[in-house]
Design an enzyme around this catalytic site. Sequence first.
Site, PDB file in Angstrom:
ATOM      1  N   ARG A   1     -14.918 -12.096   7.087  1.00  0.00           N
ATOM      2  CA  ARG A   1     -13.670 -11.878   6.355  1.00  0.00           C
ATOM      3  C   ARG A   1     -12.922 -13.200   6.248  1.00  0.00           C
ATOM      4  O   ARG A   1     -13.198 -14.130   7.010  1.00  0.00           O
ATOM      5  CB  ARG A   1     -12.798 -10.828   7.083  1.00  0.00           C
ATOM      6  CG  ARG A   1     -13.436  -9.452   7.124  1.00  0.00           C
ATOM      7  CD  ARG A   1     -12.557  -8.456   7.863  1.00  0.00           C
ATOM      8  NE  ARG A   1     -11.286  -8.208   7.217  1.00  0.00           N
ATOM      9  CZ  ARG A   1     -11.083  -7.317   6.228  1.00  0.00           C
ATOM     10  NH1 ARG A   1     -12.099  -6.586   5.796  1.00  0.00           N
ATOM     11  NH2 ARG A   1      -9.890  -7.149   5.696  1.00  0.00           N
TER      12      ARG A   1
ATOM     13  N   GLY B   1      -1.913  -1.164   7.211  1.00  0.00           N
ATOM     14  CA  GLY B   1      -2.814  -2.235   6.801  1.00  0.00           C
ATOM     15  C   GLY B   1      -4.278  -1.825   6.781  1.00  0.00           C
ATOM     16  O   GLY B   1      -4.618  -0.634   6.757  1.00  0.00           O
TER      17      GLY B   1
ATOM     18  N   HIS C   1     -15.762   7.736  42.472  1.00  0.00           N
ATOM     19  CA  HIS C   1     -17.138   8.147  42.233  1.00  0.00           C
ATOM     20  C   HIS C   1     -17.149   9.585  41.749  1.00  0.00           C
ATOM     21  O   HIS C   1     -16.425  10.411  42.306  1.00  0.00           O
ATOM     22  CB  HIS C   1     -17.937   8.042  43.541  1.00  0.00           C
ATOM     23  CG  HIS C   1     -19.348   8.553  43.395  1.00  0.00           C
ATOM     24  ND1 HIS C   1     -20.320   7.857  42.725  1.00  0.00           N
ATOM     25  CD2 HIS C   1     -19.934   9.713  43.824  1.00  0.00           C
ATOM     26  CE1 HIS C   1     -21.448   8.546  42.754  1.00  0.00           C
ATOM     27  NE2 HIS C   1     -21.239   9.674  43.416  1.00  0.00           N
TER      28      HIS C   1
ATOM     29  N   GLU D   1     -30.176 -10.639   8.490  1.00  0.00           N
ATOM     30  CA  GLU D   1     -29.268 -11.568   9.179  1.00  0.00           C
ATOM     31  C   GLU D   1     -29.758 -13.006   9.047  1.00  0.00           C
ATOM     32  O   GLU D   1     -30.931 -13.291   9.287  1.00  0.00           O
ATOM     33  CB  GLU D   1     -29.131 -11.160  10.655  1.00  0.00           C
ATOM     34  CG  GLU D   1     -28.503 -12.193  11.573  1.00  0.00           C
ATOM     35  CD  GLU D   1     -27.089 -12.639  11.172  1.00  0.00           C
ATOM     36  OE1 GLU D   1     -26.255 -11.779  10.855  1.00  0.00           O
ATOM     37  OE2 GLU D   1     -26.837 -13.865  11.168  1.00  0.00           O
TER      38      GLU D   1
ATOM     39  N   GLY E   1       5.190  -8.534  -1.441  1.00  0.00           N
ATOM     40  CA  GLY E   1       6.227  -9.546  -1.265  1.00  0.00           C
ATOM     41  C   GLY E   1       5.747 -10.959  -1.542  1.00  0.00           C
ATOM     42  O   GLY E   1       4.563 -11.263  -1.413  1.00  0.00           O
TER      43      GLY E   1
ATOM     44  N   ARG F   1       0.844  -1.203   0.000  1.00  0.00           N
ATOM     45  CA  ARG F   1       0.000   0.000   0.000  1.00  0.00           C
ATOM     46  C   ARG F   1       0.875   1.247   0.000  1.00  0.00           C
ATOM     47  O   ARG F   1       2.047   1.188   0.396  1.00  0.00           O
ATOM     48  CB  ARG F   1      -0.814   0.066   1.296  1.00  0.00           C
ATOM     49  CG  ARG F   1      -2.117  -0.656   1.282  1.00  0.00           C
ATOM     50  CD  ARG F   1      -2.795  -0.420   2.641  1.00  0.00           C
ATOM     51  NE  ARG F   1      -3.636  -1.529   3.003  1.00  0.00           N
ATOM     52  CZ  ARG F   1      -4.932  -1.601   2.722  1.00  0.00           C
ATOM     53  NH1 ARG F   1      -5.528  -0.609   2.110  1.00  0.00           N
ATOM     54  NH2 ARG F   1      -5.633  -2.664   3.067  1.00  0.00           N
TER      55      ARG F   1
ATOM     56  N   VAL G   1     -20.128  -7.476  13.494  1.00  0.00           N
ATOM     57  CA  VAL G   1     -19.487  -6.249  13.976  1.00  0.00           C
ATOM     58  C   VAL G   1     -19.501  -5.144  12.912  1.00  0.00           C
ATOM     59  O   VAL G   1     -19.898  -4.007  13.172  1.00  0.00           O
ATOM     60  CB  VAL G   1     -18.030  -6.540  14.381  1.00  0.00           C
ATOM     61  CG1 VAL G   1     -17.451  -5.391  15.147  1.00  0.00           C
ATOM     62  CG2 VAL G   1     -17.946  -7.802  15.199  1.00  0.00           C
TER      63      VAL G   1
HETATM   64  P1  NAI Z   1     -19.094 -11.345  11.368  1.00  0.00           P
HETATM   65  O1  NAI Z   1     -18.586 -12.717  11.253  1.00  0.00           O
HETATM   66  O2  NAI Z   1     -18.908 -10.570  12.628  1.00  0.00           O
HETATM   67  O3  NAI Z   1     -20.666 -11.336  11.042  1.00  0.00           O
HETATM   68  C1  NAI Z   1     -21.203 -11.799   9.818  1.00  0.00           C
HETATM   69  C2  NAI Z   1     -22.697 -12.010   9.938  1.00  0.00           C
HETATM   70  O4  NAI Z   1     -23.246 -12.270   8.639  1.00  0.00           O
HETATM   71  C3  NAI Z   1     -23.072 -13.207  10.814  1.00  0.00           C
HETATM   72  O5  NAI Z   1     -24.000 -12.783  11.784  1.00  0.00           O
HETATM   73  C4  NAI Z   1     -23.660 -14.201   9.812  1.00  0.00           C
HETATM   74  O6  NAI Z   1     -24.648 -15.028  10.386  1.00  0.00           O
HETATM   75  C5  NAI Z   1     -24.256 -13.280   8.749  1.00  0.00           C
HETATM   76  N1  NAI Z   1     -24.467 -13.893   7.417  1.00  0.00           N
HETATM   77  C6  NAI Z   1     -23.633 -14.743   6.757  1.00  0.00           C
HETATM   78  N2  NAI Z   1     -24.175 -15.079   5.547  1.00  0.00           N
HETATM   79  C7  NAI Z   1     -25.356 -14.439   5.415  1.00  0.00           C
HETATM   80  C8  NAI Z   1     -26.374 -14.376   4.415  1.00  0.00           C
HETATM   81  N3  NAI Z   1     -26.293 -15.044   3.251  1.00  0.00           N
HETATM   82  N4  NAI Z   1     -27.473 -13.597   4.621  1.00  0.00           N
HETATM   83  C9  NAI Z   1     -27.583 -12.913   5.799  1.00  0.00           C
HETATM   84  N5  NAI Z   1     -26.653 -12.932   6.781  1.00  0.00           N
HETATM   85  C10 NAI Z   1     -25.550 -13.676   6.600  1.00  0.00           C
HETATM   86  O7  NAI Z   1     -18.439 -10.570  10.113  1.00  0.00           O
HETATM   87  P2  NAI Z   1     -18.157  -9.035   9.837  1.00  0.00           P
HETATM   88  O8  NAI Z   1     -19.090  -8.153  10.556  1.00  0.00           O
HETATM   89  O9  NAI Z   1     -18.104  -8.966   8.341  1.00  0.00           O
HETATM   90  O10 NAI Z   1     -16.713  -8.807  10.445  1.00  0.00           O
HETATM   91  C11 NAI Z   1     -15.588  -9.500   9.908  1.00  0.00           C
HETATM   92  C12 NAI Z   1     -14.451  -9.566  10.880  1.00  0.00           C
HETATM   93  O11 NAI Z   1     -13.908  -8.294  11.122  1.00  0.00           O
HETATM   94  C13 NAI Z   1     -14.865 -10.156  12.205  1.00  0.00           C
HETATM   95  O12 NAI Z   1     -13.979 -11.193  12.528  1.00  0.00           O
HETATM   96  C14 NAI Z   1     -14.728  -9.026  13.183  1.00  0.00           C
HETATM   97  O13 NAI Z   1     -14.263  -9.471  14.423  1.00  0.00           O
HETATM   98  C15 NAI Z   1     -13.726  -8.086  12.503  1.00  0.00           C
HETATM   99  N6  NAI Z   1     -14.030  -6.711  12.879  1.00  0.00           N
HETATM  100  C16 NAI Z   1     -13.891  -6.317  14.171  1.00  0.00           C
HETATM  101  C17 NAI Z   1     -14.234  -5.053  14.570  1.00  0.00           C
HETATM  102  C18 NAI Z   1     -14.104  -4.694  16.015  1.00  0.00           C
HETATM  103  O14 NAI Z   1     -13.414  -5.385  16.740  1.00  0.00           O
HETATM  104  N7  NAI Z   1     -14.756  -3.648  16.488  1.00  0.00           N
HETATM  105  C19 NAI Z   1     -14.758  -4.055  13.623  1.00  0.00           C
HETATM  106  C20 NAI Z   1     -14.890  -4.589  12.312  1.00  0.00           C
HETATM  107  C21 NAI Z   1     -14.526  -5.850  11.966  1.00  0.00           C
END
Ligand code: NAI
Length: 462
Positions: free
Chosen positions: A269, A40, A441, A199, A115, A35, A179
């Site tokens: 992801r 990242g 407090h 969902e 790389g 990048r 998330v």
């Molecule tokens: P996620 O795994 O948190 O949620 C994906 C959701 O999509 C699940 O609830 C699943 O049941 C649903 N789903 C799957 N296929 C579907 C379909 N065909 N139709 C409807 N719903 C469906 O994935 P997300 O939100 O994309 O995040 C990816 C990664 O990024 C996670 O591992 C997360 O921990 C990380 N992340 C963390 C953040 C934080 O710590 N604040 C912020 C953003 C991302």
Amino acid sequence: MASYDVIVIGSGPGGYVAAIRCAQLGLKTACVEGRDTLGGTCLNVGCIPSKALLHATHMLHEAEHNFAAMGLKGKSPSVDWKQMQAYKAETIGANTKGIEFLFKKNKIDWIKGWGSIPEPGRVKVGDEVHEAKNIIVASGSEPASLPGVEVDEKIVVTSTGALELGKIPKKMVVIGAGVIGLEMGSVYARLGTEVTVVEYLDAITPGMDAEVQRSFQKILTKQGLKFIMGAAVQKTETNKTKAKVHYKLRKDDSEHVLDADAVLLATGRKPYTDGLGLADLGVEMSERGQIKTDAQWQTTIKGIYAIGDAIAGPMLAHKAEDEGMACAEVLAGKHGHVNYGVIPGVIYTHPEVANVGATEEELKKDGRAYKVGKFSFMGNGRAKANFAADGFVKILADKDSDRILGAHIIGPMAGDLIHEICVAMEFGASAQDLALTCHAHPTYSEAVREAALACGDGAIHA
Ligand code: NAI
């Protein structure tokens, strides 16, 4: 040919932290990044820019909903989307330049380009081949795709496109109540977008404590987000400016269609390892495309290590950072260690949601004898004064030993509050240890202490 002790591939939170720690421990270190800026996904198109938009839109929400009640009268601010994007870009720039400064300070060479590893001990970037005693792969992850949903990053977007939509959409459909979907859904809901989250499962945020899931969904619904649960998205169709989202309800297989100006695909992801040449080297991968490592982050090939989103475990920046530090320590002949039992998770909505350790459902499944200490922010003076009394702290402790096994918070600053419980868990503390610790407090952290008191003779303000 330049020669290094360690070459790190990828400069996200896993990679840049690994590189800095390697350098601090006296290893000659380089980091490969293709990048234009370091940091990242997290710094460029993830954690940091999303937090800028969450902060700005939360301020707007406060102005629209709570200012008048506090005696702050006047017109609510209007949204200058271009300026909000500029603020976001400035936030990214300040952070990515910060890493560049840290690299210079620690004498880490930034090898610009993508790389690959032609053989153990060698990293190829463009036409140049560099030599390294050890290689750390920290190549991160990318959005998973969904059959039938074609991402154009304009109308149908991943988190990357959602951060820079040309204009604020009237209607947005979010696929996946995880998330990313809920954080970005919150941003646009606060900007006036009609947000519908579709969902697949019957509960939002899979894997979280069920009581928190229910409360969280109720609060978000109150904030205007709509949820269609138990619905599998089948496909999207787009024309130049609009999209249709086709989904099927799991309970009766009925088919439905939603109209949208923007669609956010947030269904998870997957590890990003393309172009590294790992398969040719014989590096073993899991069925889910994660690089397999041993307990010291070494892959199945000697001298090649891997950390972060590209390996097993939660895809979290701070988990990657911890692995980066620990892996560097191993390479410097020390004893790097990560306690995977105490990794907090935070969702930066308002209120925030945070957790660490076991959920109640997991304890039940394991047949553990446990007790629950719960305290609502309604009983917290500071939260009431700040219009932030939605939510609660829930501490799970072993029934006999009182040792803390997990904690779940939904409420103001939950992402910060969770850390005193993380520290307590690292020290093997009991709920009583927390309860006997004086808390200032009036602070939100008093709610944590009250939940700990509720594991014993009872909370005071409940
Ligand atoms: P996620 O795994 O948190 O949620 C994906 C959701 O999509 C699940 O609830 C699943 O049941 C649903 N789903 C799957 N296929 C579907 C379909 N065909 N139709 C409807 N719903 C469906 O994935 P997300 O939100 O994309 O995040 C990816 C990664 O990024 C996670 O591992 C997360 O921990 C990380 N992340 C963390 C953040 C934080 O710590 N604040 C912020 C953003 C991302």
